[in-house]
Design a protein around this motif. Structure first.
Motif, PDB file in Angstrom:
ATOM      1  N   LEU A  51      59.368   0.699  30.146  1.00 43.83           N
ATOM      2  CA  LEU A  51      59.530   2.105  30.585  1.00 43.83           C
ATOM      3  C   LEU A  51      58.559   3.008  29.642  1.00 43.83           C
ATOM      4  O   LEU A  51      58.731   2.902  28.398  1.00 43.83           O
ATOM      5  CB  LEU A  51      61.044   2.581  30.486  1.00 43.83           C
ATOM      6  N   THR A 103      57.684   7.024  28.847  1.00 41.58           N
ATOM      7  CA  THR A 103      57.913   8.536  28.747  1.00 41.58           C
ATOM      8  C   THR A 103      57.064   9.125  28.189  1.00 41.58           C
ATOM      9  O   THR A 103      56.674   8.940  27.043  1.00 41.58           O
ATOM     10  CB  THR A 103      59.675   8.750  28.578  1.00 41.58           C
ATOM     11  N   TYR A 104      56.618  10.432  28.967  1.00 41.17           N
ATOM     12  CA  TYR A 104      55.369  11.133  28.083  1.00 41.17           C
ATOM     13  C   TYR A 104      56.124  12.408  28.309  1.00 41.17           C
ATOM     14  O   TYR A 104      56.283  13.310  29.209  1.00 41.17           O
ATOM     15  CB  TYR A 104      54.345  11.011  29.030  1.00 41.17           C
ATOM     16  N   ARG A 130      55.211   2.087  38.913  1.00 42.92           N
ATOM     17  CA  ARG A 130      55.583   3.270  39.795  1.00 42.92           C
ATOM     18  C   ARG A 130      55.948   4.548  38.900  1.00 42.92           C
ATOM     19  O   ARG A 130      56.346   4.162  37.768  1.00 42.92           O
ATOM     20  CB  ARG A 130      56.617   3.063  40.845  1.00 42.92           C
ATOM     21  N   VAL A 179      58.495   6.939  38.434  1.00 40.81           N
ATOM     22  CA  VAL A 179      59.792   7.556  38.963  1.00 40.81           C
ATOM     23  C   VAL A 179      60.191   8.919  38.747  1.00 40.81           C
ATOM     24  O   VAL A 179      60.928   9.200  39.535  1.00 40.81           O
ATOM     25  CB  VAL A 179      60.914   6.442  38.622  1.00 40.81           C
ATOM     26  N   VAL A 215      57.699   9.883  33.721  1.00 41.18           N
ATOM     27  CA  VAL A 215      58.485   8.692  33.523  1.00 41.18           C
ATOM     28  C   VAL A 215      57.835   7.600  34.536  1.00 41.18           C
ATOM     29  O   VAL A 215      57.704   7.828  35.731  1.00 41.18           O
ATOM     30  CB  VAL A 215      59.889   8.709  33.862  1.00 41.18           C
ATOM     31  N   GLU A 242      57.766   3.315  35.475  1.00 41.93           N
ATOM     32  CA  GLU A 242      58.327   2.057  35.065  1.00 41.93           C
ATOM     33  C   GLU A 242      57.273   0.938  35.335  1.00 41.93           C
ATOM     34  O   GLU A 242      56.640   0.935  36.474  1.00 41.93           O
ATOM     35  CB  GLU A 242      59.466   1.803  36.329  1.00 41.93           C
ATOM     36  N   ARG A 286      56.548   7.685  24.650  1.00 42.82           N
ATOM     37  CA  ARG A 286      57.791   6.649  24.056  1.00 42.82           C
ATOM     38  C   ARG A 286      57.770   5.419  25.201  1.00 42.82           C
ATOM     39  O   ARG A 286      57.516   5.359  26.474  1.00 42.82           O
ATOM     40  CB  ARG A 286      58.953   7.095  23.936  1.00 42.82           C
ATOM     41  N   PHE A 287      57.948   4.047  24.456  1.00 47.02           N
ATOM     42  CA  PHE A 287      57.785   2.784  25.358  1.00 47.02           C
ATOM     43  C   PHE A 287      59.205   2.156  24.928  1.00 47.02           C
ATOM     44  O   PHE A 287      59.724   2.181  23.907  1.00 47.02           O
ATOM     45  CB  PHE A 287      56.751   2.018  24.783  1.00 47.02           C
ATOM     46  N   TYR A 288      59.910   1.898  26.004  1.00 46.68           N
ATOM     47  CA  TYR A 288      61.103   1.081  26.113  1.00 46.68           C
ATOM     48  C   TYR A 288      61.256  -0.050  26.669  1.00 46.68           C
ATOM     49  O   TYR A 288      60.500  -0.045  28.018  1.00 46.68           O
ATOM     50  CB  TYR A 288      62.041   2.102  26.800  1.00 46.68           C
ATOM     51  N   TYR A 289      61.385  -1.219  26.102  1.00 50.60           N
ATOM     52  CA  TYR A 289      61.470  -2.706  26.554  1.00 50.60           C
ATOM     53  C   TYR A 289      62.636  -2.996  27.071  1.00 50.60           C
ATOM     54  O   TYR A 289      63.500  -3.270  26.576  1.00 50.60           O
ATOM     55  CB  TYR A 289      60.790  -3.542  25.456  1.00 50.60           C
ATOM     56  N   LEU A 290      62.420  -3.320  28.387  1.00 47.38           N
ATOM     57  CA  LEU A 290      63.855  -3.603  29.339  1.00 47.38           C
ATOM     58  C   LEU A 290      63.769  -4.852  29.665  1.00 47.38           C
ATOM     59  O   LEU A 290      64.940  -5.237  30.170  1.00 47.38           O
ATOM     60  CB  LEU A 290      63.573  -2.575  30.674  1.00 47.38           C
TER      61      LEU A 290
END
Lengths: 101, 101
Positions: free
Chosen positions: B9, B11-12, B37, B39, B43, B45, B72-76
């Motif tokens: 994910l 987010t900017y 995409r 979202v 943001v 994904e 920011r980068f979130y690793y899901l």
């Protein structure tokens, strides 16, 4: 099963060019920062247990305009520190500083 | 260890009240939608393997203004479908529709 405290990332898409949109973002932010930090203008990292998460979701659902806004929740679990990277400016306070166990 | 494809994910946070900010958001979006995409307005994904992730991060780092923007980068992970919830309007195309393995 014990849910425990996990990181829930909340992202909110709202048109802040309208005063209503701005007001909704302020209200959403006010709720979210009780549980964590505002890392971007409309991105919040919250530390929640299951009950808090349900409560916060219900509160936010009442604040937003579901016809035009988008609210997304990402569940990062409790090992979240290794799952986040950041480039550029950092804002907000550390998640852990607001975490009372 | 095989990293495989995971959901990242992105987010900017950028000031879109300036034309430079708007242009940077457009460039970031253009890169991100290659892998997933959009979202929310800022943001994304993305479904990435390790090499794609490193490449995308480097590309985005070159686009943004690190003095004022936040990325920011979130690793899901790869079991991401159960880790996402949404309230309100949905936008963008399904992640899976753009995923070519």
């Amino acid at each position: 099963m014990r849910w425990g405290f996990v990181l829930v990332l909340i992202t909110y898409d709202v048109n802040t060019e309208t005063s209503d949109g701005k007001a909704r973002l302020r209200k959403v932010a006010k709720q979210c920062v009780n549980y964590g930090r505002r890392v971007q203008n409309s991105v919040f990292e919250c530390i929640l247990d299951n009950a808090q998460c349900l409560m916060l979701k219900a509160t936010l659902e009442d604040i937003i305009d579901k016809e035009v806004d988008s609210l997304r929740f990402y569940y990062l679990g409790n090992q979240y520190k290794t799952k986040i990277e950041s480039i550029g400016v950092e804002r907000g306070i550390k998640v852990d500083e607001t975490l009372i166990l």
